[in-house]
Enzyme design. Structure first.
Site, mmCIF file in Angstrom:
data_model
loop_
_atom_site.group_PDB
_atom_site.id
_atom_site.type_symbol
_atom_site.label_atom_id
_atom_site.label_comp_id
_atom_site.label_asym_id
_atom_site.label_seq_id
_atom_site.Cartn_x
_atom_site.Cartn_y
_atom_site.Cartn_z
ATOM 1 N N GLU A 23 23.663 12.028 -72.618
ATOM 2 C CA GLU A 23 22.398 12.737 -72.441
ATOM 3 C C GLU A 23 21.584 12.095 -71.322
ATOM 4 O O GLU A 23 21.332 10.888 -71.351
ATOM 5 C CB GLU A 23 21.568 12.709 -73.720
ATOM 6 C CG GLU A 23 22.180 13.447 -74.886
ATOM 7 C CD GLU A 23 21.347 13.329 -76.154
ATOM 8 O OE1 GLU A 23 21.323 14.292 -76.933
ATOM 9 O OE2 GLU A 23 20.726 12.265 -76.374
ATOM 10 N N CYS A 24 21.152 12.871 -70.369
ATOM 11 C CA CYS A 24 20.177 12.500 -69.349
ATOM 12 C C CYS A 24 20.573 11.218 -68.606
ATOM 13 O O CYS A 24 21.373 11.261 -67.690
ATOM 14 C CB CYS A 24 18.781 12.388 -69.958
ATOM 15 S SG CYS A 24 17.445 12.505 -68.752
#
Length: 464
Positions: free
Chosen positions: A331-332
């Site tokens: 994620e991210c």
């Protein structure tokens, strides 16, 4: 039914000290020997990390957009059980939400969990008008249990006295604190507000300062009485997710100064599905350990870019494991780490080169807010047609979008990678800008652990 004293700390707008005062109240009560559960309204990681540090136990996020009411009540009841009190920090203004009716607001969360609200108001260059703001907040929704007011940026003496009298005479709500304008410095800000506590040079001192502020300027006894007036919380039974001990795969979680953003509920959901979690440090570990799947959360890889780039052996071992089929969810910040490079200012740092993506860190946010996604392509963890809700906040962007193919999420709300799509897949890797919460997307933990079991049974040979 259980009776847990609790307070929602809110304000008339953002930037009025909710986090500092929530930390202070939590730390001051803990100094009195009380055990405090902490919660953060909204998808925020940084405030939640500080609150958890102040409470001495994980802080849990409660978010009406990301999760349904039953899961919010279950999480609150479970994590507040056995505590002397719970402190819940709101976000933005009390009634601020996604629309003009305040959908998903702090006020609606307070009503759901049956909590009294203490409201912080700004006294800068005003006096009796502050009382009008308080009265309006009370009348706007009388079903919100607004039980106390904290004055912020108030001048001691006549200024404070006038405002106190005006509030108590017009609305009858007691003033339970008066904080003068304080010098900033203990909580340096970065992209998302406060610096993550993992990177703060002296966490204990910063929390001690917030406790001193609360002890000096707030009526802690009055706040405790307000918290105690809350009614009972209905306990919601935890679902049975027991798993045979012999069928427990190991899921690695990269947790270091670069990757810090993990909802505690996400990690617990993996364990409830049967996973054994193993923490990994991408800055210090020389190679990836023997694991069955890998979870790389968000954070600030740009602040550790040189160290990440310098740990060549770890990057190589991660790349090799991916080629052998290791399931990876990122994620991210994790998405950035799996790319080829990250540009910060004039410097370009090589990353792991798992994905053909090059990132640049901009000075302004590239996306910020809630997301809604539809899964439209094959991937390791979700079935096609699944709908997901999440949150994004990133300053980076991909500069070579033309090289990316096969993104598997369609954006119904939010920006994602290119404004239309998110979720890059390569072998058993799924990397996305969107953060999801396990209580709102239970299929994530199920899919992650299922894939880990498959990998352990069929594809792990030779991976160290």
């Amino acid at each position: 039914m259980q009776n847990v004293p609790r307070l929602v700390i809110s304000a008339v707008r953002g930037g009025l000290g909710k986090t500092t005062l929530s930390l202070g109240i939590t730390a001051a009560w803990r100094n009195q020997g009380k055990q405090i559960a902490s919660f953060k309204k909204g998808p925020d990681f940084i405030d939640a990390g500080w609150l958890g540090a102040a409470a001495g136990r994980p802080c849990y996020n409660l978010d009406l957009f990301l999760m349904d009411e039953e899961n919010i009540l279950r999480s609150f009841a479970l994590h507040a059980a056995g505590m002397d009190a719970a402190v819940i920090e709101g976000n933005r203004g009390l009634y601020d939400g996604m629309d003009d009716s305040g959908t998903y607001s702090t006020a609606r969360l307070a009503k759901l969990i049956g909590s009294p609200v203490v409201l912080i108001v700004d006294c800068t260059k005003s006096s009796a008008t502050v009382a009008a703001v308080v009265l309006g907040s009370k009348l706007y929704d009388p079903s919100v249990a607004l039980r106390g007011i904290i004055l912020n940026n108030v001048s001691p003496g006549r200024h404070e006295s006038v405002i106190r009298k005006a509030i108590e005479q017009s609305s009858g709500i007691p003033v339970v604190g008066a904080v003068p304008r304080l010098m900033h410095g203990e909580f340096p800000e970065r992209h998302m507000g406060l610096t993550p506590f993992h990177e703060h040079p002296d966490v204990e001192k910063a929390i001690a300062v917030s406790a001193t502020v609360a002890e000096k300027y707030l009526d802690l006894a009055a706040l405790w009485r307000i918290a105690g007036d809350a009614g009972p919380v209905q306990a919601v039974q935890e679902p049975d997710v027991s798993t045979a001990e012999a069928d427990r795969p190991t899921v690695g979680v990269i947790r270091d100064k670069a990757f810090q953003f993990y909802y505690p509920d996400n990690l617990e959901a993996l364990e409830q599905q049967g996973a054994i979690l193993r923490e990994i440090n991408a800055l210090q570990d020389r190679e990836l350990p023997s694991i069955d799947a890998l979870y790389i959360g968000g954070g600030f890889p740009e602040t550790q870019a040189a160290k990440l780039a310098g740990n060549v052996s770890f990057a190589a071992s991660l790349r090799a494991a991916v080629e052998k089929g290791l399931p990876v969810y990122a994620e991210c910040g994790g998405l950035i780490y799996l790319g080829r490079s990250l540009r910060v200012g004039d410097a370009i740092y090589p990353m792991t080169s798992v994905l053909p993506a090059d990132f640049i860190l901009e000075k302004k946010p590239q996306a910020h807010g809630y997301t809604q996604l539809d899964v439209h392509g094959p991937n390791p963890f979700f079935e096609i047609s699944v709908a997901l809700r999440g949150h994004e906040f990133h300053y980076s962007r991909i500069v070579n979008l033309e090289e990316l193919h096969g993104m598997v999420f369609s954006m119904r709300r939010g920006h994602g990678i290119d404004g239309l799509h998110d979720g890059i897949v390569y072998k058993n890797v799924l990397a996305t800008y969107t953060h999801i919460h396990a209580l709102g997307s239970p299929l994530w933990a199920q899919g992650m652990v299922k894939k880990a079991r498959e990998y352990r049974m069929t594809g792990k040979q030779g991976v160290r």
